[in-house]
Design an enzyme around this catalytic site. Structure first.
Site, PDB file in Angstrom:
ATOM      1  N   LYS A   1      11.388  53.702 -25.142  1.00 32.95           N
ATOM      2  CA  LYS A   1      11.071  53.932 -26.557  1.00 32.95           C
ATOM      3  C   LYS A   1       9.584  54.194 -26.789  1.00 32.95           C
ATOM      4  CE  LYS A   1      11.185  49.001 -27.826  1.00 32.95           C
ATOM      5  NZ  LYS A   1      11.035  48.508 -26.441  1.00 32.95           N
TER       6      LYS A   1
ATOM      7  N   ARG B   1      11.575  42.643 -33.456  1.00 35.02           N
ATOM      8  CA  ARG B   1      12.216  42.055 -32.291  1.00 35.02           C
ATOM      9  C   ARG B   1      12.979  40.786 -32.606  1.00 35.02           C
ATOM     10  NH1 ARG B   1       8.094  44.530 -28.343  1.00 35.02           N
ATOM     11  NH2 ARG B   1       8.957  44.050 -26.322  1.00 35.02           N
TER      12      ARG B   1
ATOM     13  N   ARG C   1       7.198  50.584 -12.666  1.00 30.97           N
ATOM     14  CA  ARG C   1       6.334  51.143 -13.716  1.00 30.97           C
ATOM     15  C   ARG C   1       4.885  50.702 -13.503  1.00 30.97           C
ATOM     16  NH1 ARG C   1       7.442  49.895 -20.051  1.00 30.97           N
ATOM     17  NH2 ARG C   1       6.967  47.733 -19.526  1.00 30.97           N
TER      18      ARG C   1
ATOM     19  N   ARG D   1       1.669  45.925 -15.294  1.00 28.46           N
ATOM     20  CA  ARG D   1       1.557  44.969 -16.384  1.00 28.46           C
ATOM     21  C   ARG D   1       1.975  43.588 -15.891  1.00 28.46           C
ATOM     22  NH1 ARG D   1       4.398  47.604 -21.646  1.00 28.46           N
ATOM     23  NH2 ARG D   1       5.160  45.461 -21.727  1.00 28.46           N
TER      24      ARG D   1
ATOM     25  N   ARG E   1      12.244  38.735 -19.920  1.00 26.24           N
ATOM     26  CA  ARG E   1      12.198  39.643 -21.078  1.00 26.24           C
ATOM     27  C   ARG E   1      13.591  40.140 -21.432  1.00 26.24           C
ATOM     28  NH1 ARG E   1       8.234  43.879 -19.034  1.00 26.24           N
ATOM     29  NH2 ARG E   1       8.376  44.903 -21.049  1.00 26.24           N
TER      30      ARG E   1
HETATM   31  P1  AMP Z   1       6.042  45.763 -25.225  1.00 28.13           P
HETATM   32  O1  AMP Z   1       4.784  46.444 -24.807  1.00 28.13           O
HETATM   33  O2  AMP Z   1       6.596  46.282 -26.515  1.00 28.13           O
HETATM   34  O3  AMP Z   1       7.075  45.706 -24.121  1.00 28.13           O
HETATM   35  O4  AMP Z   1       5.646  44.225 -25.528  1.00 28.13           O
HETATM   36  C1  AMP Z   1       5.093  43.412 -24.527  1.00 28.13           C
HETATM   37  C2  AMP Z   1       5.033  41.964 -24.967  1.00 28.13           C
HETATM   38  O5  AMP Z   1       4.241  41.841 -26.184  1.00 28.13           O
HETATM   39  C3  AMP Z   1       6.368  41.315 -25.330  1.00 28.13           C
HETATM   40  O6  AMP Z   1       7.056  40.845 -24.186  1.00 28.13           O
HETATM   41  C4  AMP Z   1       5.887  40.163 -26.231  1.00 28.13           C
HETATM   42  O7  AMP Z   1       5.275  39.119 -25.475  1.00 28.13           O
HETATM   43  C5  AMP Z   1       4.785  40.835 -27.031  1.00 28.13           C
HETATM   44  N1  AMP Z   1       5.320  41.508 -28.240  1.00 28.13           N
HETATM   45  C6  AMP Z   1       5.191  42.835 -28.565  1.00 28.13           C
HETATM   46  N2  AMP Z   1       5.788  43.107 -29.741  1.00 28.13           N
HETATM   47  C7  AMP Z   1       6.320  41.938 -30.179  1.00 28.13           C
HETATM   48  C8  AMP Z   1       7.087  41.546 -31.322  1.00 28.13           C
HETATM   49  N3  AMP Z   1       7.444  42.442 -32.269  1.00 28.13           N
HETATM   50  N4  AMP Z   1       7.459  40.250 -31.439  1.00 28.13           N
HETATM   51  C9  AMP Z   1       7.097  39.321 -30.530  1.00 28.13           C
HETATM   52  N5  AMP Z   1       6.398  39.616 -29.405  1.00 28.13           N
HETATM   53  C10 AMP Z   1       6.003  40.904 -29.222  1.00 28.13           C
END
Ligand code: AMP
Length: 219
Positions: A13, A88, A127, A160, A171
């Site tokens: 996404k 989320r 990744r 990451r 996750r």
């Molecule tokens: P992403 O880059 O979107 O995969 O997000 C990486 C990490 O950031 C997630 O595993 C959470 O620890 C935190 N995170 C990002 N967006 C959110 C959200 N909307 N709610 C809670 N944690 C978030």
């Protein structure tokens, strides 16, 4: 148009959201990117979020809602925004609806990227991302870690912290427990929900997304 992108980690996404943002000429807001930048800079948000982030847990809703409230009220988002990684949790869905009502705006589209877990583990563990521009690159071999980013010469490719095997497993568990119910919430609340298959080439998925967003005709 304000668009929410929903889907499990690794569903693509982020990359597809960049394409949708370019097509709609609106910014893409990734809470994950905001949090990574805050952790790197050691800001109060970064300090509060770091332990959750490193484990692959969600950071508390209140921190996310502060980011969303501030970002959506900014003039840069006046024409719309692509929200990547928000919402989320059900409280975030409720919170976003409240923020939008307060701004006299509404959601144009909630786009769900459907893909099975087995597809995701391989994608996430291969990744790497640019430490400078955050661009993700999939299917890389470990030898490419620390190589120069193809898009941003000042950046290097790193893994990451939350793409380590234990964090990936966590996750996905967190996604099924906390984020999957958001789909039911949008269904129950008549959200402008559309679902697309996220398996296939990047261009295949982009085509499905553009059709779902009304930016291309059905084949
Ligand atoms: P992403 O880059 O979107 O995969 O997000 C990486 C990490 O950031 C997630 O595993 C959470 O620890 C935190 N995170 C990002 N967006 C959110 C959200 N909307 N709610 C809670 N944690 C978030």
């Amino acid at each position: 148009m304000i668009v929410v992108l929903l889907g499990p980690p690794g569903c693509g996404k982020g990359t597809q959201g960049e394409r949708l943002a370019a097509a709609l000429k609106v910014p893409k807001i990734s809470t994950g990117d905001v949090i990574r930048a805050a952790i790197k800079a050691g800001t109060p948000l970064g300090i509060k979020a770091k332990s959750y982030y490193d484990r692959g847990d969600l950071v508390p809703d209140a921190l996310i809602m502060d980011i969303i409230r501030e970002t959506l009220a900014a003039p840069a988002q006046a024409r719309g925004a692509i929200l990547d990684g928000v919402v989320r949790t059900v409280p975030q869905a409720e919170g976003l609806a409240e923020v939008l009502t307060g701004l006299d705006r509404s959601l144009g589209l909630v786009l769900m990227f459907r893909i099975a877990d087995e597809q995701l583990v391989g994608r996430l563990s291969s990744r790497v991302v640019c430490e400078a521009c955050q661009s993700p690159f999939s299917g890389r071999n470990p030898g490419e870690l620390h190589a120069e980013c193809p898009k941003e010469p000042k950046g290097h490719l790193v893994r990451r912290k939350d793409d380590e095997p234990d964090a990936i497993r966590n996750r996905l568990t967190v996604y099924h427990a906390q984020t999957a119910p958001v789909l039911a919430w949008y269904r129950a609340n008549n959200g402008p929900l559309k679902e697309i298959d996220a398996l296939g080439t990047m261009d295949d998925v982009t085509g499905r997304m553009m059709r779902a967003a009304g930016l291309a005709r059905s084949a």
